[in-house]
Design a protein around this motif. Structure first.
Motif, PDB file in Angstrom:
ATOM      1  N   UNK A 197       0.820  -1.215   0.000  1.00 23.78           N
ATOM      2  CA  UNK A 197       0.000   0.000   0.000  1.00 23.78           C
ATOM      3  C   UNK A 197       0.853   1.263   0.000  1.00 23.78           C
ATOM      4  N   UNK A 198       1.745   1.321  -0.984  1.00 25.19           N
ATOM      5  CA  UNK A 198       2.546   2.514  -1.244  1.00 25.19           C
ATOM      6  C   UNK A 198       2.427   2.835  -2.735  1.00 25.19           C
ATOM      7  N   UNK A 199       2.633   4.086  -3.129  1.00 26.56           N
ATOM      8  CA  UNK A 199       2.655   4.387  -4.565  1.00 26.56           C
ATOM      9  C   UNK A 199       3.774   3.607  -5.250  1.00 26.56           C
ATOM     10  N   UNK A 200       3.477   3.044  -6.421  1.00 29.73           N
ATOM     11  CA  UNK A 200       4.462   2.240  -7.138  1.00 29.73           C
ATOM     12  C   UNK A 200       4.529   2.679  -8.593  1.00 29.73           C
ATOM     13  N   UNK A 201       5.639   2.307  -9.221  1.00 32.16           N
ATOM     14  CA  UNK A 201       5.796   2.442 -10.667  1.00 32.16           C
ATOM     15  C   UNK A 201       5.774   1.042 -11.247  1.00 32.16           C
TER      16      UNK A 201
END
Length: 239
Positions: free
Chosen positions: A159-163
Motif C-alpha cells: 500500500x505505497x505508490x508504485x511504478x
C-alpha cells in the motif's frame, strides 16, 4: 497514508493502511470499458508499456481496485503478505523493478488469488507456470516469464505508490486491463472520466457506422479523403 507497521520492523519493510475505497458502483460502471478509450480521455500519455497478458483469453478483462506491492527484484515475500490482505475485487499491482530473472508469482499463487476473489494481477516482473495462467479466469499482466522461482527474504512494502511498467499506481486506484494494456485512474477522477468515456464511445460507434456505410458510398470515402488532406494542409503540406 499512516503506517501500520511497527517501527521495529527492519528497514525496507512497510505495511500501510489501505486507501479509501472508490464507490463500488462507480468501479463496476467501468467494467468492460476499453483501456484505449480511457487512455484517449486521459490525454493519450498514461498506461503501462511492455506488459504481456498471460491469461490466454483476449476477451478476459481486468477491473478492480489497486492493492500495491513493492518488492525487491526476484523476491515475493511481501507479495505473499499482500495476498493475505486482499479483498474480493482487489488487483495486486506489483513493482518488481521490471526484473525477469526470477518469477514472482506462479500457478499456486494464482489458485490462492482466485480463492480470495482477487480481480487480477499486474506484475512489473516475471511469472511462471505459464500454462496454468493461460487457463484464464484470473487476468494477469506481466513483464515476462521465467522458470526460476523467487526468494522469500524481503524487503518490501504494501500500500505505497508504485511504478509498474511505466504506469504510476497509487493504493486504491481503479485498475483496468485488456488486450491493449493496463491503465490506472485515481478515484477522484472517476465520475468525470465515466462521462468522457461514454461520449467517446458514442463518437467511435458513429464512426464505425460511417465506415461501414462508406464501403458502398464513394462520396463518403471522398469526404474522408478531404478530412485527411485538410489536416495535412493545416500543417503546411501541399496536398
Amino acid at each position: 497514508m499512516t503506517a501500520v507497521a511497527s517501527p521495529l520492523w527492519p528497514p525496507g519493510f512497510g505495511l500501510h493502511e489501505r486507501a479509501a475505497l472508490a464507490d463500488p458502483e462507480l468501479v463496476a460502471a467501468f467494467r468492460g470499458v476499453p483501456t484505449a478509450l480511457v487512455s484517449d480521455c486521459l490525454g493519450r500519455c498514461v498506461g503501462s508499456r511492455g506488459l504481456v497478458p498471460y491469461h490466454g483469453d483476449p476477451a478476459l478483462t481486468l477491473c478492480g481496485v489497486a492493492l500495491t506491492v513493492r518488492v525487491r527484484p526476484g523476491d515475493n515475500l511481501m507479495l505473499h503478505k499482500a495476498l493475505t490482505l486482499a479483498r474480493p475485487g482487489d488487483v495486486l499491482v506489483v513493482d518488481g523493478s521490471g526484473d525477469v530473472s526470477h518469477a514472482l508469482a506462479g500457478g499456486l499463487m494464482r489458485l490462492a488469488a482466485i480463492a480470495r476473489g482477487v480481480a487480477g494481477l499486474v506484475v512489473d516482473g516475471a511469472i511462471r507456470d505459464v500454462a496454468e495462467w493461460a487457463e484464464g479466469e484470473l487476468p494477469v499482466f506481466a513483464r515476462g516469464h521465467a522458470h526460476r522461482g523467487p526468494t522469500k527474504d524481503g524487503p518490501g512494502e504494501i500500500n505505497v505508490p508504485v511504478a509498474c511498467a511505466g504506469l504510476a499506481v497509487a493504493p486504491g486506484d481503479l485498475v483496468l486491463g485488456d488486450a491493449d494494456g493496463v491503465v490506472a485512474v485515481s478515484p477522484n477522477r472517476l465520475p468525470e472520466l465515466l462521462g468522457a468515456v461514454g461520449a467517446k464511445a458514442e463518437q467511435e460507434e458513429e464512426l464505425r457506422r460511417h465506415h461501414l456505410a462508406s464501403r458502398d458510398d464513394p462520396a463518403l470515402r471522398a469526404r474522408d479523403d478531404e478530412r485527411v488532406d485538410a489536416l495535412l494542409r493545416a500543417r503546411g503540406c501541399p496536398v
